[in-house]
Design a protein around this motif. Structure first.
Motif, PDB file in Angstrom:
ATOM      1  N   MET A 212      -0.338   4.793 -35.449  1.00  0.00           N
ATOM      2  CA  MET A 212      -1.560   3.987 -35.507  1.00  0.00           C
ATOM      3  C   MET A 212      -2.711   4.853 -35.999  1.00  0.00           C
ATOM      4  O   MET A 212      -3.657   5.143 -35.269  1.00  0.00           O
ATOM      5  N   GLU A 213      -2.553   5.332 -37.221  1.00  0.00           N
ATOM      6  CA  GLU A 213      -3.594   6.154 -37.828  1.00  0.00           C
ATOM      7  C   GLU A 213      -3.626   5.887 -39.325  1.00  0.00           C
ATOM      8  O   GLU A 213      -2.829   5.111 -39.846  1.00  0.00           O
ATOM      9  N   GLY A 214      -4.545   6.533 -40.003  1.00  0.00           N
ATOM     10  CA  GLY A 214      -4.664   6.345 -41.436  1.00  0.00           C
ATOM     11  C   GLY A 214      -5.587   5.190 -41.781  1.00  0.00           C
ATOM     12  O   GLY A 214      -6.290   4.636 -40.930  1.00  0.00           O
ATOM     13  N   VAL A 215      -5.571   4.820 -43.056  1.00  0.00           N
ATOM     14  CA  VAL A 215      -6.419   3.738 -43.555  1.00  0.00           C
ATOM     15  C   VAL A 215      -5.651   2.422 -43.498  1.00  0.00           C
ATOM     16  O   VAL A 215      -4.486   2.357 -43.894  1.00  0.00           O
ATOM     17  N   VAL A 216      -6.291   1.386 -43.002  1.00  0.00           N
ATOM     18  CA  VAL A 216      -5.696   0.054 -42.958  1.00  0.00           C
ATOM     19  C   VAL A 216      -6.594  -0.902 -43.729  1.00  0.00           C
ATOM     20  O   VAL A 216      -7.734  -0.580 -44.064  1.00  0.00           O
ATOM     21  N   PHE A 217      -6.057  -2.084 -43.983  1.00  0.00           N
ATOM     22  CA  PHE A 217      -6.829  -3.139 -44.650  1.00  0.00           C
ATOM     23  C   PHE A 217      -6.972  -4.301 -43.691  1.00  0.00           C
ATOM     24  O   PHE A 217      -5.992  -4.730 -43.063  1.00  0.00           O
ATOM     25  N   LEU A 218      -8.182  -4.820 -43.561  1.00  0.00           N
ATOM     26  CA  LEU A 218      -8.420  -5.979 -42.711  1.00  0.00           C
ATOM     27  C   LEU A 218      -9.526  -6.831 -43.320  1.00  0.00           C
ATOM     28  O   LEU A 218     -10.674  -6.386 -43.432  1.00  0.00           O
ATOM     29  N   ASN A 219      -9.161  -8.028 -43.757  1.00  0.00           N
ATOM     30  CA  ASN A 219     -10.121  -9.020 -44.248  1.00  0.00           C
ATOM     31  C   ASN A 219     -11.127  -8.432 -45.248  1.00  0.00           C
ATOM     32  O   ASN A 219     -12.332  -8.372 -45.000  1.00  0.00           O
ATOM     33  N   ASN A 220     -10.582  -7.988 -46.371  1.00  0.00           N
ATOM     34  CA  ASN A 220     -11.374  -7.515 -47.506  1.00  0.00           C
ATOM     35  C   ASN A 220     -12.009  -6.142 -47.328  1.00  0.00           C
ATOM     36  O   ASN A 220     -12.857  -5.741 -48.128  1.00  0.00           O
ATOM     37  N   GLU A 221     -11.614  -5.407 -46.300  1.00  0.00           N
ATOM     38  CA  GLU A 221     -12.170  -4.072 -46.100  1.00  0.00           C
ATOM     39  C   GLU A 221     -11.073  -3.058 -45.795  1.00  0.00           C
ATOM     40  O   GLU A 221     -10.119  -3.360 -45.065  1.00  0.00           O
ATOM     41  N   PHE A 222     -11.243  -1.851 -46.340  1.00  0.00           N
ATOM     42  CA  PHE A 222     -10.403  -0.723 -45.954  1.00  0.00           C
ATOM     43  C   PHE A 222     -11.167   0.057 -44.889  1.00  0.00           C
ATOM     44  O   PHE A 222     -12.388   0.259 -45.011  1.00  0.00           O
ATOM     45  N   MET A 223     -10.464   0.497 -43.874  1.00  0.00           N
ATOM     46  CA  MET A 223     -11.109   1.217 -42.775  1.00  0.00           C
ATOM     47  C   MET A 223     -10.087   2.067 -42.046  1.00  0.00           C
ATOM     48  O   MET A 223      -8.865   1.898 -42.223  1.00  0.00           O
ATOM     49  N   GLN A 224     -10.553   2.983 -41.204  1.00  0.00           N
ATOM     50  CA  GLN A 224      -9.651   3.766 -40.377  1.00  0.00           C
ATOM     51  C   GLN A 224      -8.993   2.864 -39.340  1.00  0.00           C
ATOM     52  O   GLN A 224      -9.618   1.911 -38.853  1.00  0.00           O
ATOM     53  N   ALA A 225      -7.753   3.172 -39.006  1.00  0.00           N
ATOM     54  CA  ALA A 225      -6.980   2.308 -38.113  1.00  0.00           C
ATOM     55  C   ALA A 225      -7.682   2.060 -36.783  1.00  0.00           C
ATOM     56  O   ALA A 225      -7.663   0.940 -36.256  1.00  0.00           O
ATOM     57  N   ASP A 226      -8.338   3.090 -36.220  1.00  0.00           N
ATOM     58  CA  ASP A 226      -8.971   2.918 -34.917  1.00  0.00           C
ATOM     59  C   ASP A 226     -10.262   2.104 -34.978  1.00  0.00           C
ATOM     60  O   ASP A 226     -10.858   1.786 -33.946  1.00  0.00           O
ATOM     61  N   GLN A 227     -10.685   1.752 -36.195  1.00  0.00           N
ATOM     62  CA  GLN A 227     -11.883   0.926 -36.351  1.00  0.00           C
ATOM     63  C   GLN A 227     -11.558  -0.553 -36.591  1.00  0.00           C
ATOM     64  O   GLN A 227     -12.457  -1.392 -36.588  1.00  0.00           O
ATOM     65  N   ALA A 228     -10.291  -0.857 -36.799  1.00  0.00           N
ATOM     66  CA  ALA A 228      -9.894  -2.231 -37.125  1.00  0.00           C
ATOM     67  C   ALA A 228      -9.868  -3.100 -35.865  1.00  0.00           C
ATOM     68  O   ALA A 228      -9.199  -2.757 -34.887  1.00  0.00           O
ATOM     69  N   LYS A 229     -10.582  -4.205 -35.892  1.00  0.00           N
ATOM     70  CA  LYS A 229     -10.662  -5.117 -34.751  1.00  0.00           C
ATOM     71  C   LYS A 229     -10.379  -6.545 -35.199  1.00  0.00           C
ATOM     72  O   LYS A 229     -10.812  -6.964 -36.266  1.00  0.00           O
ATOM     73  N   VAL A 230      -9.658  -7.292 -34.362  1.00  0.00           N
ATOM     74  CA  VAL A 230      -9.333  -8.681 -34.650  1.00  0.00           C
ATOM     75  C   VAL A 230      -9.878  -9.554 -33.527  1.00  0.00           C
ATOM     76  O   VAL A 230      -9.762  -9.215 -32.347  1.00  0.00           O
ATOM     77  N   SER A 231     -10.443 -10.693 -33.861  1.00  0.00           N
ATOM     78  CA  SER A 231     -10.989 -11.611 -32.863  1.00  0.00           C
ATOM     79  C   SER A 231      -9.899 -12.121 -31.923  1.00  0.00           C
ATOM     80  O   SER A 231      -8.776 -12.392 -32.345  1.00  0.00           O
ATOM     81  N   ILE A 232     -10.248 -12.265 -30.647  1.00  0.00           N
ATOM     82  CA  ILE A 232      -9.296 -12.842 -29.696  1.00  0.00           C
ATOM     83  C   ILE A 232      -9.023 -14.311 -30.010  1.00  0.00           C
ATOM     84  O   ILE A 232      -8.063 -14.896 -29.493  1.00  0.00           O
ATOM     85  N   PHE A 233      -9.843 -14.916 -30.869  1.00  0.00           N
ATOM     86  CA  PHE A 233      -9.642 -16.307 -31.243  1.00  0.00           C
ATOM     87  C   PHE A 233      -8.852 -16.453 -32.549  1.00  0.00           C
ATOM     88  O   PHE A 233      -8.708 -17.564 -33.060  1.00  0.00           O
ATOM     89  N   ASP A 234      -8.359 -15.345 -33.071  1.00  0.00           N
ATOM     90  CA  ASP A 234      -7.482 -15.436 -34.242  1.00  0.00           C
ATOM     91  C   ASP A 234      -6.196 -16.135 -33.820  1.00  0.00           C
ATOM     92  O   ASP A 234      -5.582 -15.795 -32.802  1.00  0.00           O
ATOM     93  N   ARG A 235      -5.781 -17.124 -34.587  1.00  0.00           N
ATOM     94  CA  ARG A 235      -4.606 -17.918 -34.212  1.00  0.00           C
ATOM     95  C   ARG A 235      -3.316 -17.100 -34.238  1.00  0.00           C
ATOM     96  O   ARG A 235      -2.337 -17.476 -33.591  1.00  0.00           O
ATOM     97  N   GLY A 236      -3.321 -15.993 -34.961  1.00  0.00           N
ATOM     98  CA  GLY A 236      -2.170 -15.105 -34.885  1.00  0.00           C
ATOM     99  C   GLY A 236      -2.049 -14.510 -33.491  1.00  0.00           C
ATOM    100  O   GLY A 236      -0.946 -14.387 -32.942  1.00  0.00           O
ATOM    101  N   TYR A 237      -3.175 -14.152 -32.899  1.00  0.00           N
ATOM    102  CA  TYR A 237      -3.211 -13.590 -31.546  1.00  0.00           C
ATOM    103  C   TYR A 237      -2.911 -14.660 -30.497  1.00  0.00           C
ATOM    104  O   TYR A 237      -2.193 -14.417 -29.530  1.00  0.00           O
ATOM    105  N   LEU A 238      -3.445 -15.852 -30.680  1.00  0.00           N
ATOM    106  CA  LEU A 238      -3.286 -16.914 -29.687  1.00  0.00           C
ATOM    107  C   LEU A 238      -1.931 -17.614 -29.750  1.00  0.00           C
ATOM    108  O   LEU A 238      -1.346 -17.950 -28.720  1.00  0.00           O
ATOM    109  N   PHE A 239      -1.437 -17.869 -30.970  1.00  0.00           N
ATOM    110  CA  PHE A 239      -0.248 -18.705 -31.128  1.00  0.00           C
ATOM    111  C   PHE A 239       0.911 -18.040 -31.890  1.00  0.00           C
ATOM    112  O   PHE A 239       1.982 -18.639 -32.011  1.00  0.00           O
ATOM    113  N   GLY A 240       0.681 -16.867 -32.451  1.00  0.00           N
ATOM    114  CA  GLY A 240       1.677 -16.327 -33.389  1.00  0.00           C
ATOM    115  C   GLY A 240       1.682 -17.153 -34.657  1.00  0.00           C
ATOM    116  O   GLY A 240       2.711 -17.291 -35.327  1.00  0.00           O
TER     117      GLY A 240
END
Length: 288
Positions: free
Chosen positions: A1-29
């Protein structure tokens, strides 16, 4: 869980990537994913990956988060930013962020994420030693042809296999092997490859597609049909395929030795063919 990741049009460090608890992937798969092998910093089986991702998205009714060209460019940039030479890229698309309700929201945008995996694909020692599998019940949903991120059934099956000391679990339904928890299953009878035909019961494996194409080119006989656990135990050899294992020979099933207990010639030959194809896609030459 390190390095550069991509999340919603942005590249960032892995420890900076955050996803909303209301994302349907998180809630429902409620999303789909892909794993693409990388060899010599090149995406392998690229067109087949795009085709399967498009299929999964269309079946569940999720829009592409961007054009296919931009999606590929993002993955290639991710490879570059992580100095990834060999391994893979994991990428997923969910329906997006919305209030929790089972019905599809009409006004949310898809969420997209990707990260790089460093792993030895070509010089994997398991290709020389072979691996063991155990059979486990197939308890998954009925649309296994969709590469859904809802993988609890596979996780439970893999954990059962690991607890029994095996590398992989072969899932069984009505006495027939469907597929591995994270791989496609094959047996060999004589000089014939046997693997389950495509349907909603299994994932249309990308390695499966390429391997069968390469085998037909070599005039190797193929039977796409169901096979039982008993038939697998009595096979001359067995093997599996996936994005991050390519092809691995199976030397034991449920503690029973398959063939002479050594990696089979068919598995070794198909692995060589696939690696040669991968090197050609990457513009490289194999050492053989």
């Amino acid at each position: 869980m390190e390095g550069v990741v991509f999340l919603n049009n942005e590249f960032m460090q892995a420890d900076q990537a955050k996803v909303s608890i209301f994302d349907r992937g998180y809630l429902f798969g409620d999303g789909v994913y892909e794993v693409v092998p990388v060899i010599h910093s090149c995406l392998i089986d690229r067109d087949n990956f795009l085709e399967r991702l498009d299929y999964s998205l269309s079946v569940v009714g999720i829009d592409w988060p961007c054009s296919r060209e931009r999606y590929l460019a993002m993955l290639e940039e991710l490879i570059r930013r992580n100095n990834l030479v060999e391994g893979g890229v994991y990428t997923q698309v969910t329906r997006g962020v919305a209030p929790r309700d089972f019905g599809f929201p009409g006004d949310c945008s898809p969420s997209c994420m990707a990260f790089a995996l460093k792993k030895k694909l070509v010089d994997n020692p398991l290709a020389k030693s072979g691996v063991s599998v155990v059979t486990v019940p197939d308890i998954r949903w009925k649309r296994r042809d969709v590469k859904s991120i809802a993988l609890l059934g596979q996780c439970l099956a893999k954990e059962e296999a690991v607890r029994k000391g095996a590398f992989e679990g072969w899932m069984v339904e009505d006495g027939f092997v469907t597929e591995g928890t994270s791989s496609t299953a094959y047996i060999v009878k004589g000089q014939t490859i046997v693997t389950r035909p495509l349907s909603r019961s299994i994932l249309p494996g990308i390695r499966r597609k390429s391997l069968l194409r390469l085998a037909r080119k070599e005039k190797i006989a193929i039977e796409e049909r169901l096979f039982t656990v008993k038939e697998a135990l009595e096979a001359d050899e067995a093997f599996l395929s996936s994005a991050t294992t390519l092809v691995l020979p199976i030397t034991q099933i449920d503690g029973r030795t398959i063939g002479d207990g050594k990696p089979g010639r068919m598995a070794e030959h198909l692995r060589e063919l696939y690696i040669r194809m991968a090197f050609e896609e990457a513009g490289q030459k194999t050492s053989s």
